[in-house]
Design a protein around this motif. Structure first.
Motif, PDB file in Angstrom:
ATOM      1  N   HIS A  54       0.848  -1.205   0.000  1.00 23.46           N
ATOM      2  CA  HIS A  54       0.000   0.000   0.000  1.00 23.46           C
ATOM      3  C   HIS A  54       0.882   1.254   0.000  1.00 23.46           C
ATOM      4  O   HIS A  54       0.665   2.193  -0.766  1.00 23.46           O
ATOM      5  N   ALA A  58       1.219   4.097  -2.881  1.00 16.57           N
ATOM      6  CA  ALA A  58       0.954   5.515  -2.574  1.00 16.57           C
ATOM      7  C   ALA A  58       2.136   6.378  -3.025  1.00 16.57           C
ATOM      8  O   ALA A  58       1.948   7.453  -3.601  1.00 16.57           O
ATOM      9  N   LYS A  61       2.041   6.690  -6.738  1.00 15.14           N
ATOM     10  CA  LYS A  61       1.041   7.681  -7.144  1.00 15.14           C
ATOM     11  C   LYS A  61       1.608   9.092  -7.015  1.00 15.14           C
ATOM     12  O   LYS A  61       1.411   9.946  -7.878  1.00 15.14           O
ATOM     13  N   GLU A 326      -6.914  -1.065  -5.826  1.00 20.49           N
ATOM     14  CA  GLU A 326      -7.483  -0.601  -4.548  1.00 20.49           C
ATOM     15  C   GLU A 326      -6.641  -1.128  -3.383  1.00 20.49           C
ATOM     16  O   GLU A 326      -6.173  -2.268  -3.411  1.00 20.49           O
ATOM     17  N   SER A 328      -6.342  -0.946   1.152  1.00 20.09           N
ATOM     18  CA  SER A 328      -6.987  -0.457   2.373  1.00 20.09           C
ATOM     19  C   SER A 328      -6.055  -0.663   3.571  1.00 20.09           C
ATOM     20  O   SER A 328      -5.199  -1.558   3.580  1.00 20.09           O
ATOM     21  N   ALA A 335      -8.262   3.271  -0.184  1.00 17.31           N
ATOM     22  CA  ALA A 335      -7.808   4.080  -1.323  1.00 17.31           C
ATOM     23  C   ALA A 335      -8.358   3.390  -2.563  1.00 17.31           C
ATOM     24  O   ALA A 335      -7.934   2.282  -2.896  1.00 17.31           O
ATOM     25  N   LYS A 402       0.703  12.242  -0.884  1.00 16.14           N
ATOM     26  CA  LYS A 402      -0.090  11.093  -1.349  1.00 16.14           C
ATOM     27  C   LYS A 402      -0.122   9.989  -0.291  1.00 16.14           C
ATOM     28  O   LYS A 402      -1.160   9.348  -0.101  1.00 16.14           O
ATOM     29  N   ASP A 405      -2.579  11.118   2.197  1.00 15.36           N
ATOM     30  CA  ASP A 405      -3.935  11.081   1.631  1.00 15.36           C
ATOM     31  C   ASP A 405      -4.437   9.642   1.489  1.00 15.36           C
ATOM     32  O   ASP A 405      -5.554   9.306   1.882  1.00 15.36           O
ATOM     33  N   GLU A 406      -3.572   8.778   0.951  1.00 14.98           N
ATOM     34  CA  GLU A 406      -3.989   7.408   0.619  1.00 14.98           C
ATOM     35  C   GLU A 406      -4.118   6.496   1.838  1.00 14.98           C
ATOM     36  O   GLU A 406      -4.691   5.422   1.750  1.00 14.98           O
ATOM     37  N   THR A 407      -3.527   6.910   2.960  1.00  9.85           N
ATOM     38  CA  THR A 407      -3.601   6.050   4.143  1.00  9.85           C
ATOM     39  C   THR A 407      -4.516   6.634   5.220  1.00  9.85           C
ATOM     40  O   THR A 407      -4.542   6.139   6.346  1.00  9.85           O
TER      41      THR A 407
END
Lengths: 530, 50
Positions: A54, A58, A61, A326, A328, A335, A402, A405-407
């Motif tokens: 994950h 991120a 990204k 995706e 999580s 995310a 990111k 944001d993503e976590t």
């Protein structure tokens, strides 16, 4: 709305780390960005339960998103190097004397009005990287030039770039009726009047000191109100063109002002950079128009393409995007997957316009021998060498944002602010917008990140959403003054990479002050039943 | 050597992207370490100065 205070404090740690490294320890942007990224990764994995894959995704990204900014930095530096190599800056400085011998007005024309014009059509940091070197050529000190351009571009961050950030906000929320959307628009554009006038005031102060403020107060107020209220009026008909049209009118207005007898007397900058004599000899024979060729070409190209839907459609067909799976966290934050994440349209990208403008400038200067043998190599080498450290910092900063944001760290920060303040939340709302732009360097991204959140808080508190949404995007616009990534664009353009903390120290008070006024205004409007 | 470090940033991207999408934790952590190493040029200069 409940939240875990430990999680909130931990989520704030990466931002705190970044601020401490930049402002207190005075590390350069590239070093501070790495520090912030490492802390955000540790918090994401250790506190928010993000798996390693994950985290990897991120960061990927963030790297993908940062390409868009690096694609602006490199060609903007090419334009700077072409102009520098050809001696154009000396010609521009001399030419500005014919516009007006009042150097403070010259700074206002470039640092406020021309910056606003570029923000209206291009955005993405282009006004900062293009105009900061121009200001230096006029005698402004490098760090002051960066501060001036950051201030000058702020008010255009919602309706500039052809209304992109406003569209982003509208796409994130649901307006019950056209009336609510109209009220939001009026609130947003009226709040932006304040940052506009304040920016004009501080630009004048930075350029000419208190003497210049007294001498130009009427002009600053008139231009600030013309730009601010003009944007409001035009936005009621077209949000896409409001900033661009008003900035264009403002360019005409300041040209007219420069011809007034009041501005035909010399006025000096109060803390000017000494001008080197050897530079005076470099630019003999070049006309003012030739000196401005890359910039004129940039403006014409951007206007012709971006204001023409057919051309935009054709050039925008080619897009590059990546698919992301995706993910999580252990805390359940998801995310979402994306088939085409943050697409880049290379032919419509600001970087393409800048690159073409740099090429046109180079060819013109080379043909007329303003650029001599070996010039191409020097230009390319200098641009690459400046882009590398700047690019590293951008990658680090965007990857950090990111990861947060993503976590779920960013969401926890916003939710915690709402939970802690309760009915006083309207005061905090602009700071949430500011936080979004601070982290992402983009009001559009801030609105996408927090637009829906502000709407949810309004529903939860049982208050109208218009003022909160307006505070979101106006606060986001102010956040563009403080964003480390945007500051970095400026310090890179003026050759002061590593001085990001010094710039931030000079603008942080202004940004937070304006946001506080927004907060008070929005809070009072709800208190009075608005 | 420090001036070549940024190449590692470029190399880390496909590693992070592929391992992240395919759920490989080992690949992701290797990619992150590679990225941080690639970004560490200015730190190395700071320590060399000291």
């Amino acid at each position: 709305m409940s939240f875990d205070i430990t999680q909130w404090v931990m989520a704030f740690t990466p931002i705190l780390t970044l601020l401490v490294l930049l402002l207190i320890l005075r590390w350069g942007g590239d070093e501070a960005a790495v520090g912030g990224l490492v802390v955000s990764l540790a918090v994401a994995g250790g506190v928010f339960g993000a798996s390693l894959d994950h985290l990897g995704l991120a960061v990927a990204k963030g790297m993908w998103t940062s390409i868009s900014i690096i694609l602006v930095i490199f060609p903007a530096l090419l334009i700077y190097e072409v102009s520098h190599e050809g001696g154009a800056f000396t010609v521009i400085r001399r030419g500005m004397q014919t516009f007006t011998p009042d150097k403070v007005l010259q700074v206002l024309a470039i640092g406020w009005v021309f910056v606003s014009f570029l923000q209206g059509i291009t955005g993405f940091g282009v006004p900062v990287v293009v105009c900061a070197p121009l200001l230096i050529s006029m005698g402004v000190k490098p760090l002051t030039a960066v501060v001036i351009t950051l201030l000058g571009q702020a008010w255009g961050n919602t309706f500039g770039t052809l209304g992109l950030a406003w569209d982003g906000l509208v796409a994130q929320v649901t307006f019950e009726s056209p009336g609510v959307e109209r009220t939001t628009l009026l609130w947003a554009s009226n709040l932006l009047v304040l940052v506009n006038v304040v920016s004009g005031f501080f630009i004048t102060l930075l350029a000419g000191g208190w003497t210049a403020v007294r001498r130009n107060l009427l002009l600053v107020l008139a231009l600030g109100i013309l730009q601010g209220l003009g944007q409001t009026l035009v936005a009621l008909s077209s949000t896409m063109l409001s900033n661009f049209i008003v900035a264009t009118v403002s360019m005409g207005a300041i040209f007219f002002v420069g011809k007034l007898p009041y501005y035909r007397h010399p006025a000096e900058l109060h803390d000017a950079e000494p001008i080197r004599e050897e530079a005076e000899e470099d630019a003999s024979g070049m006309t003012l128009f030739q000196a401005f060729i890359p910039y004129v070409f940039l403006v014409v190209l951007a206007c012709v393409i971006l204001l023409n839907d057919t051309l935009k459609g054709i050039l925008g067909q080619w897009k590059l995007a990546l698919a992301f799976a995706e993910k999580s966290t252990a805390l359940g934050f998801v995310a979402k997957a994306s088939d085409a994440y943050a697409p880049i349209a290379p032919l419509l990208h600001s970087g393409a316009f800048l690159l073409l403008s740099a090429a046109v400038g180079y060819v013109c200067y080379r043909q007329r021998n303003y650029i001599g043998e070996g010039g191409f190599g020097r230009i390319l080498k200098n641009a690459v060498m400046k882009t590398i450290p700047s690019g590293i910092a951008v990658v680090g900063l965007i990857a950090m944002s990111k990861v947060m944001d993503e976590t779920g760290q960013t969401a926890i920060l916003a939710q915690g602010a709402a939970a802690m303040t309760g009915t006083a939340y309207p005061f905090v709302a602009p700071f949430i917008g500011l936080l979004g732009t601070f982290m992402t360097a983009s009001n559009l991204s801030s609105n996408i990140l927090f637009g829906g959140f502000q709407e949810q808080v309004a529903i939860m508190l049982g208050i109208g959403k218009a003022q909160l949404l307006a505070a979101q995007t106006a606060g986001g616009a102010v956040g563009s003054i403080l964003s480390p990534s945007k500051i970095l664009l400026g310090t890179t353009a003026v050759g002061m990479m590593g001085s990001e903390g010094l710039v931030m120290r000079r603008v942080i008070g202004i940004g937070l002050g304006v946001c506080a006024v927004y907060g008070i205004v929005v809070y009072l409007s709800y208190s009075m039943g608005g | 050597m420090g001036s070549y470090l940024p190449i590692l940033i470029v190399v880390s991207f496909p590693l992070l992207y592929i391992s992240g999408n395919q759920g490989s934790g080992a690949g992701a952590i290797f990619g992150i370490l590679l990225l941080i190493l690639g970004m560490s040029g200015s730190f190395l200069k700071r320590f060399q100065k000291k």
